[in-house]
Motif scaffolding. Structure first.
Motif, mmCIF file in Angstrom:
data_model
loop_
_atom_site.group_PDB
_atom_site.id
_atom_site.type_symbol
_atom_site.label_atom_id
_atom_site.label_comp_id
_atom_site.label_asym_id
_atom_site.label_seq_id
_atom_site.Cartn_x
_atom_site.Cartn_y
_atom_site.Cartn_z
ATOM 1 N N ASN A 20 0.817 -1.135 -0.054
ATOM 2 C CA ASN A 20 -0.015 -0.159 0.158
ATOM 3 C C ASN A 20 0.912 1.119 0.193
ATOM 4 O OD1 ASN A 20 -2.334 -1.754 -0.212
ATOM 5 N ND2 ASN A 20 -2.484 -1.823 2.044
ATOM 6 N N ASP A 21 0.782 2.332 1.028
ATOM 7 C CA ASP A 21 1.633 3.366 0.833
ATOM 8 C C ASP A 21 2.832 3.301 1.761
ATOM 9 O OD1 ASP A 21 0.497 3.417 3.262
ATOM 10 O OD2 ASP A 21 0.008 5.690 3.347
ATOM 11 N N LYS A 22 2.910 2.010 2.192
ATOM 12 C CA LYS A 22 4.401 1.959 2.913
ATOM 13 C C LYS A 22 5.732 1.316 2.224
ATOM 14 C CE LYS A 22 2.529 2.823 7.169
ATOM 15 N NZ LYS A 22 1.432 3.310 6.547
ATOM 16 N N VAL A 23 6.878 1.904 2.270
ATOM 17 C CA VAL A 23 7.966 1.503 1.907
ATOM 18 C C VAL A 23 8.241 0.050 2.548
ATOM 19 C CG1 VAL A 23 10.445 1.733 1.157
ATOM 20 C CG2 VAL A 23 8.678 3.346 0.723
ATOM 21 N N ILE A 24 8.706 -0.914 1.942
ATOM 22 C CA ILE A 24 9.053 -2.140 2.816
ATOM 23 C C ILE A 24 10.463 -2.683 2.385
ATOM 24 C CG2 ILE A 24 6.822 -3.054 3.429
ATOM 25 C CD1 ILE A 24 6.845 -5.001 1.319
ATOM 26 N N SER A 25 10.859 -2.249 1.246
ATOM 27 C CA SER A 25 12.271 -2.594 0.888
ATOM 28 C C SER A 25 12.722 -1.479 -0.105
ATOM 29 C CB SER A 25 12.514 -3.880 0.363
ATOM 30 O OG SER A 25 11.815 -3.881 -1.036
ATOM 31 N N ASN A 26 14.206 -1.181 0.045
ATOM 32 C CA ASN A 26 14.796 -0.245 -0.779
ATOM 33 C C ASN A 26 16.228 -0.513 -0.931
ATOM 34 O OD1 ASN A 26 14.757 2.071 -2.545
ATOM 35 N ND2 ASN A 26 15.062 3.383 -1.088
ATOM 36 N N VAL A 27 16.609 -1.245 -2.214
ATOM 37 C CA VAL A 27 17.855 -1.701 -2.371
ATOM 38 C C VAL A 27 18.566 -0.922 -3.413
ATOM 39 C CG1 VAL A 27 19.494 -3.413 -2.521
ATOM 40 C CG2 VAL A 27 17.212 -3.869 -1.362
ATOM 41 N N VAL A 28 19.776 -0.339 -3.646
ATOM 42 C CA VAL A 28 20.267 0.484 -4.542
ATOM 43 C C VAL A 28 21.693 0.420 -4.730
ATOM 44 C CG1 VAL A 28 18.776 2.500 -4.840
ATOM 45 C CG2 VAL A 28 20.907 2.657 -3.171
ATOM 46 N N ALA A 279 12.061 2.455 -4.668
ATOM 47 C CA ALA A 279 10.967 2.358 -3.678
ATOM 48 C C ALA A 279 10.244 3.657 -4.203
ATOM 49 C CB ALA A 279 11.428 2.616 -2.174
ATOM 50 N N MET A 280 10.770 4.762 -4.730
ATOM 51 C CA MET A 280 9.826 5.858 -4.895
ATOM 52 C C MET A 280 9.224 5.474 -6.529
ATOM 53 S SD MET A 280 12.815 8.576 -6.887
ATOM 54 C CE MET A 280 13.717 8.328 -8.320
ATOM 55 N N ILE A 281 9.793 4.458 -7.431
ATOM 56 C CA ILE A 281 9.105 4.090 -8.535
ATOM 57 C C ILE A 281 7.853 3.361 -8.003
ATOM 58 C CG2 ILE A 281 9.335 2.821 -10.321
ATOM 59 C CD1 ILE A 281 11.076 5.519 -10.592
ATOM 60 N N ALA A 282 8.159 2.249 -7.047
ATOM 61 C CA ALA A 282 7.068 1.526 -6.403
ATOM 62 C C ALA A 282 5.729 2.406 -5.857
ATOM 63 C CB ALA A 282 7.461 0.720 -5.299
ATOM 64 N N TYR A 283 6.331 3.487 -5.133
ATOM 65 C CA TYR A 283 5.444 4.147 -4.527
ATOM 66 C C TYR A 283 4.433 5.063 -5.464
ATOM 67 C CZ TYR A 283 2.610 7.699 -1.874
ATOM 68 O OH TYR A 283 1.820 8.488 -1.273
ATOM 69 N N SER A 284 5.314 5.750 -6.579
ATOM 70 C CA SER A 284 4.489 6.582 -7.752
ATOM 71 C C SER A 284 3.596 5.396 -8.384
ATOM 72 C CB SER A 284 5.750 6.867 -8.653
ATOM 73 O OG SER A 284 5.145 8.245 -9.247
ATOM 74 N N GLY A 285 4.121 4.095 -8.660
ATOM 75 C CA GLY A 285 3.373 3.090 -9.390
ATOM 76 C C GLY A 285 1.935 2.699 -8.462
ATOM 77 N N LEU A 287 0.426 4.880 -6.719
ATOM 78 C CA LEU A 287 -0.692 5.926 -6.994
ATOM 79 C C LEU A 287 -1.253 5.723 -8.224
ATOM 80 C CD1 LEU A 287 1.414 9.076 -5.531
ATOM 81 C CD2 LEU A 287 -0.142 7.735 -4.268
ATOM 82 N N LYS A 288 -0.459 5.552 -8.981
ATOM 83 C CA LYS A 288 -1.137 5.285 -10.664
ATOM 84 C C LYS A 288 -2.112 3.862 -10.582
ATOM 85 C CE LYS A 288 1.067 8.119 -13.337
ATOM 86 N NZ LYS A 288 1.353 9.067 -12.259
ATOM 87 N N ALA A 289 -1.609 2.758 -9.658
ATOM 88 C CA ALA A 289 -2.549 1.456 -9.805
ATOM 89 C C ALA A 289 -3.749 2.098 -9.150
ATOM 90 C CB ALA A 289 -1.847 0.492 -9.141
ATOM 91 N N LYS A 290 -3.995 2.799 -8.378
ATOM 92 C CA LYS A 290 -5.064 3.197 -7.593
ATOM 93 C C LYS A 290 -6.127 3.751 -8.574
ATOM 94 C CE LYS A 290 -4.144 5.498 -3.692
ATOM 95 N NZ LYS A 290 -4.032 6.209 -2.271
ATOM 96 N N GLN A 291 -5.419 4.485 -9.549
ATOM 97 C CA GLN A 291 -6.226 5.143 -10.647
ATOM 98 C C GLN A 291 -6.727 4.293 -11.649
ATOM 99 O OE1 GLN A 291 -3.444 8.489 -11.988
ATOM 100 N NE2 GLN A 291 -3.719 9.468 -10.118
ATOM 101 N N GLY A 292 -5.883 3.064 -11.779
ATOM 102 C CA GLY A 292 -6.365 1.957 -12.720
ATOM 103 C C GLY A 292 -5.493 2.031 -13.690
ATOM 104 N N PHE A 293 -4.528 2.762 -13.854
ATOM 105 C CA PHE A 293 -3.443 2.824 -14.799
ATOM 106 C C PHE A 293 -2.335 1.764 -14.891
ATOM 107 C CE2 PHE A 293 0.475 4.985 -16.636
ATOM 108 C CZ PHE A 293 0.261 4.704 -17.987
#
Ligand code: AMP
Ligand code: MG
Length: 318
Positions: A20-28, A279-285, A287-293
């Motif tokens: 959902n809106d929580k980051v659970i992993s972020n590896v770079v 993680a920022m790509i997942a989070y932005s995704g 927001l998009k998924a919630k809009q059905g994109f």
């Protein structure tokens, strides 16, 4: 809703997950060239080599969607992200969400700082833009030539500092004294290539620390000036700094002074999410998924040049 996000637009390969809106992993993992600047093909080779390991670490849960940064960025690097998105979509039998990298910087900045409707100062290795929401993202000012992070990295490289030069130049600048340098602001836009050439030249006659200090003071002042003008114009009550250069403490201090004088708030994205990351790509995704994109595999594509004020959905129309 669990999303794996893939970042591969430039020097950094990243994978991160949100639940959902929580980051659970972020590896770079950042590609650091042995010498010179970033070569797109070399960076892509790095991404391809490291991707398996990074994704394995980031996949802490079974994802429901895969999001990837489809724009803007370096062609060969973007291609790796697109290929990986397809691979993960097939492997887990999940839909794909294309994400604008710049918008992801903004989304994670707003999420992590609690900003409501800020003026966004997006400052990274490849971008320098002043952005605000006016029924969609609008760009109010930007660099006319090189990005602020790129200017910093180029001067640092000239000083034989390893990439990324930002933190090293910041350290060197701490005890310098002021030398006047070119200051180029044109309306709402700014230019960094002239001052970069000048700074390299005056290294022949001035100390490294004085040049580093003065360079920072000038390039940051230029940015604060155009940001202040944009705030005056838009009437926004908050400024949000996003992108790798937002980690610079002197820059934050200068913005703080301006914000205090204007009675507005300064928000700065936390260091973990400042530079490019998955993680920022997942989070932005998310927001998009919630809009059905979402898009089917056959629509996966990438765009090297795409601005934050362009409509991404339009680009993926059947
Ligand atoms: P990004 O492109 O968003 O991943 O950010 C990378 C850029 O941020 C590079 O140009 C770095 O040199 C720059 N950067 C990172 N830390 C700092 C810092 N402390 N001061 C200035 N620039 C920085
Ligand atoms: Mg970036």
């Amino acid at each position: 809703m669990k999303i794996i996000g893939i970042e591969s637009t430039a020097h950094t390969f990243g994978a991160g997950m949100t639940h959902n809106d929580k980051v659970i992993s972020n590896v770079v993992d950042m590609h650091i060239p042995k010498e010179g600047g970033i070569h797109p093909r070399k960076a892509a080779e790095h991404h391809a080599k490291i991707a398996g390991k990074i994704i394995k670490e980031a996949l802490v849960k079974k994802p429901d969607y895969v999001a990837y940064a489809c724009c803007p960025g370096l062609g060969p690097c973007l291609k790796i992200g697109a290929v990986i998105a397809k691979h993960l979509a097939i492997k887990f039998n999940i839909p794909i969400i294309p994400v604008n990298h710049a918008e992801a910087h903004i989304d994670i900045g707003i999420k992590t700082t609690g900003a409501k409707d800020p003026l966004i100062v997006y400052i990274s290795g490849g971008n320098t833009q002043i952005i605000a929401n006016r029924r969609g993202w609008k760009i109010f000012g930007e660099t006319l030539d090189i990005a602020i992070g790129n200017a910093i990295d180029k001067l640092a490289r000239h000083l034989k500092m390893a990439h990324p030069g930002g933190p090293k130049l910041e350290n060197l600048a701490r005890n310098g004294t002021f030398i006047k340098m070119p200051y180029t602001v044109k309306g709402m836009d700014l230019s960094y290539s002239g001052i970069l050439t000048h700074a390299k030249n005056v290294l022949k006659t001035h100390s490294k620390k004085d040049v580093a200090y003065s360079f920072q003071e000038h390039i940051f002042s230029m940015l604060v000036e155009v940001s202040e003008r944009a705030v005056a114009h838009t009437g926004k009550k908050e400024i949000l700094l996003v992108g790798g250069v937002a980690q610079n403490l002197r820059l934050c201090e200068m913005f703080k002074i301006m914000c205090n004088e204007r009675g507005i708030k300064l928000k700065v994205v936390p260091p973990e999410f400042a530079g490019d990351n998955g993680a920022m790509i997942a989070y932005s995704g998310y927001l998009k998924a919630k809009q059905g994109f979402t898009i089917p595999i056959k629509k996966v594509n990438y765009f090297q040049r795409m601005r934050v004020d362009q409509n991404l959905q339009e680009m993926f129309k059947v």
